[in-house]
Motif scaffolding. Structure first.
Motif, PDB file in Angstrom:
ATOM      1  N   LEU A  32      46.169   5.547 -15.753  1.00 45.54           N
ATOM      2  CA  LEU A  32      46.834   6.196 -14.623  1.00 45.54           C
ATOM      3  C   LEU A  32      45.891   7.200 -13.977  1.00 45.54           C
ATOM      4  CD1 LEU A  32      49.358   7.159 -12.937  1.00 45.54           C
ATOM      5  CD2 LEU A  32      49.825   8.744 -14.834  1.00 45.54           C
ATOM      6  N   LEU A  33      45.794   7.153 -12.644  1.00 43.76           N
ATOM      7  CA  LEU A  33      45.051   8.137 -11.868  1.00 43.76           C
ATOM      8  C   LEU A  33      46.031   8.875 -10.978  1.00 43.76           C
ATOM      9  CD1 LEU A  33      42.043   5.884 -10.692  1.00 43.76           C
ATOM     10  CD2 LEU A  33      42.175   7.326 -12.732  1.00 43.76           C
ATOM     11  N   VAL A  34      45.981  10.203 -10.998  1.00 53.52           N
ATOM     12  CA  VAL A  34      46.830  10.997 -10.113  1.00 53.52           C
ATOM     13  C   VAL A  34      45.944  11.894  -9.255  1.00 53.52           C
ATOM     14  CG1 VAL A  34      48.855  10.961 -11.608  1.00 53.52           C
ATOM     15  CG2 VAL A  34      47.173  12.768 -11.874  1.00 53.52           C
ATOM     16  N   ASP A  71      36.712   8.883  -3.049  1.00 54.52           N
ATOM     17  CA  ASP A  71      36.180   7.550  -3.324  1.00 54.52           C
ATOM     18  C   ASP A  71      35.267   7.555  -4.549  1.00 54.52           C
ATOM     19  OD1 ASP A  71      35.595   4.697  -2.365  1.00 54.52           O
ATOM     20  OD2 ASP A  71      33.582   5.556  -2.405  1.00 54.52           O
ATOM     21  N   SER A  72      34.390   8.529  -4.630  1.00 60.25           N
ATOM     22  CA  SER A  72      33.444   8.574  -5.758  1.00 60.25           C
ATOM     23  C   SER A  72      34.146   8.849  -7.087  1.00 60.25           C
ATOM     24  CB  SER A  72      32.371   9.637  -5.507  1.00 60.25           C
ATOM     25  OG  SER A  72      32.956  10.923  -5.348  1.00 60.25           O
ATOM     26  N   SER A  73      35.140   9.751  -7.071  1.00 59.06           N
ATOM     27  CA  SER A  73      35.839  10.059  -8.321  1.00 59.06           C
ATOM     28  C   SER A  73      36.699   8.892  -8.782  1.00 59.06           C
ATOM     29  CB  SER A  73      36.700  11.317  -8.160  1.00 59.06           C
ATOM     30  OG  SER A  73      37.740  11.128  -7.221  1.00 59.06           O
ATOM     31  N   ILE A  74      37.259   8.136  -7.832  1.00 61.44           N
ATOM     32  CA  ILE A  74      38.056   6.958  -8.193  1.00 61.44           C
ATOM     33  C   ILE A  74      37.157   5.904  -8.830  1.00 61.44           C
ATOM     34  CG2 ILE A  74      39.463   5.064  -7.308  1.00 61.44           C
ATOM     35  CD1 ILE A  74      40.391   6.996  -5.069  1.00 61.44           C
ATOM     36  N   GLU A  80      35.075   4.207 -16.148  1.00 58.68           N
ATOM     37  CA  GLU A  80      35.353   4.741 -17.483  1.00 58.68           C
ATOM     38  C   GLU A  80      36.538   4.018 -18.121  1.00 58.68           C
ATOM     39  OE1 GLU A  80      35.846   8.913 -16.936  1.00 58.68           O
ATOM     40  OE2 GLU A  80      33.703   9.286 -16.600  1.00 58.68           O
ATOM     41  N   PHE A  81      37.570   3.746 -17.334  1.00 60.63           N
ATOM     42  CA  PHE A  81      38.706   2.986 -17.851  1.00 60.63           C
ATOM     43  C   PHE A  81      38.265   1.582 -18.271  1.00 60.63           C
ATOM     44  CE2 PHE A  81      42.436   5.298 -15.506  1.00 60.63           C
ATOM     45  CZ  PHE A  81      42.410   6.279 -16.483  1.00 60.63           C
ATOM     46  N   HIS A  82      37.398   0.982 -17.470  1.00 64.55           N
ATOM     47  CA  HIS A  82      36.887  -0.359 -17.782  1.00 64.55           C
ATOM     48  C   HIS A  82      36.176  -0.370 -19.134  1.00 64.55           C
ATOM     49  CE1 HIS A  82      35.069  -4.285 -17.314  1.00 64.55           C
ATOM     50  NE2 HIS A  82      33.855  -3.765 -17.351  1.00 64.55           N
ATOM     51  N   THR A  99      39.864   2.216  -1.894  1.00 63.70           N
ATOM     52  CA  THR A  99      38.851   2.038  -2.941  1.00 63.70           C
ATOM     53  C   THR A  99      39.205   0.869  -3.847  1.00 63.70           C
ATOM     54  OG1 THR A  99      38.411   4.416  -2.915  1.00 63.70           O
ATOM     55  CG2 THR A  99      37.607   3.184  -4.809  1.00 63.70           C
ATOM     56  N   PHE A 100      40.466   0.756  -4.228  1.00 60.69           N
ATOM     57  CA  PHE A 100      40.876  -0.375  -5.067  1.00 60.69           C
ATOM     58  C   PHE A 100      40.568  -1.698  -4.378  1.00 60.69           C
ATOM     59  CE2 PHE A 100      44.415   1.729  -7.861  1.00 60.69           C
ATOM     60  CZ  PHE A 100      43.450   2.501  -8.486  1.00 60.69           C
TER      61      PHE A 100
END
Length: 317
Positions: A32-34, A71-74, A80-82, A99-100
């Motif tokens: 999850l990204l918030v 965009d860069s942080s996403i 990292e999740f990958h 970005t997705f």
């Protein structure tokens, strides 16, 4: 003979139980990204509760990151999740869509989920709420309860569909009402929202719809001090004051998270844009204040049921 009958019954029970099993998540993991924080008690908290609901239901590993909105942080967070083996990522907002969409083909084993946006790619899904209807019924309650016929909407952005819906609902219920609308241009700017509120109160507004994540609680608390009314936003906010919050426009995010995870683990999660409304049980009105008559509560519930069946709002009939 008795043994044969018992064996048949046991087999039927076993088959019945098999038909009700939860989809197997295997060794999948969910992230999850918030954009802000999971402790805002509104939008971010709802996403976090959805993640925990998935964790509890499927007994799997979950991860989350806060303050992810550029965009860069996403991109960094997704990488990292990958590496952690995450296969389903929720970007908790519309800011993740671009970005997705851009990076989805680089991660074919990850399904990306965002909100209220346009999804592109075979492994990207956007979850869209029919928020216009949510706002409409909240607006009806506001129009009914106002004593001054002056009602305020303090929203974050002009594009929010619940704002138009609320406006239309107020005027449908109370054609004599005047609706004041102003925007903070930020989901989380309580100072600006409170300045807008002060201006509205000078114009005898007595019901306010604070349609933003980070400022609706301060707005409701201020209205409570003044003995005025509010319509809660996203969460059922009746706990902030049952004589202040006349109802809330609720999005049941945790239930939607579980629904999406179930579809994903079953191989049935469609890409593209999915839409959810009252009929899907992920949007509702919250608890009514005891100041709202039982007769009127029943009237609103009946109109919502009619909308579920017909797809037509009361002003469209």
């Amino acid at each position: 003979m008795k043994k044969t009958i018992m064996a048949i019954i046991l087999l039927m029970l076993l088959l019945s139980a098999c038909g009700q099993t939860t989809p197997d998540s295997g060794d999948q993991k969910v992230g999850l990204l918030v954009p802000d924080t999971v402790s805002d008690q509104v939008w971010g908290t709802k996403g976090y509760k959805g993640l925990l609901r998935i964790q509890t239901e499927y007994d799997l590993d979950v991860y989350y990151k806060e303050g992810i909105h550029t965009d860069s942080s996403i991109k960094k967070a997704v990488e990292e999740f990958h590496k952690d083996g995450v296969t389903l990522i929720f970007g908790h907002g519309s800011e993740y869509a671009q970005t997705f969409n851009a990076i989805s083909s680089d991660y074919p084993n990850i399904h990306f989920v965002c909100f209220n946006s346009e999804a592109q790619g075979e492994n990207v899904t956007s979850l869209n709420f029919e928020a216009n209807a949510m706002g409409f019924f909240g607006g009806m309650v506001a129009g009914h309860m106002s004593k001054t016929n002056n009602i305020g909407i303090i929203a974050a952005f002009e594009w929010q569909p619940e704002v138009d819906g609320f406006f239309e609902g107020v005027l449908h219920e109370n054609p004599d009402a005047r609706v004041l609308i102003d925007y903070t241009q930020d989901w989380d700017d309580p100072d600006k929202a409170l300045d807008i509120l002060d201006n509205m109160l000078e114009q005898e507004v007595d019901v306010v719809y604070p349609a933003g994540d980070g400022f609706n609680v301060p707005i409701i608390n201020s209205l409570k001090e003044k003995g005025l009314y509010a319509v809660g936003f996203v969460s059922d906010q009746s706990d902030l004051g049952e004589n202040t919050v006349i109802t809330s426009t609720v999005q049941h995010i945790p239930a939607l998270y579980e629904l999406v995870a179930r579809r994903h683990f079953s191989g049935e999660l469609d890409s593209g844009n999915l839409y959810f409304d009252f009929k899907d049980e992920v949007i509702s009105l919250g608890k009514f204040s005891p100041l709202v008559s039982k007769e009127y509560q029943e009237n609103i519930h009946n109109q919502i049921e009619e909308y579920k069946n017909s797809g037509l709002l009361p002003n469209e009939k």
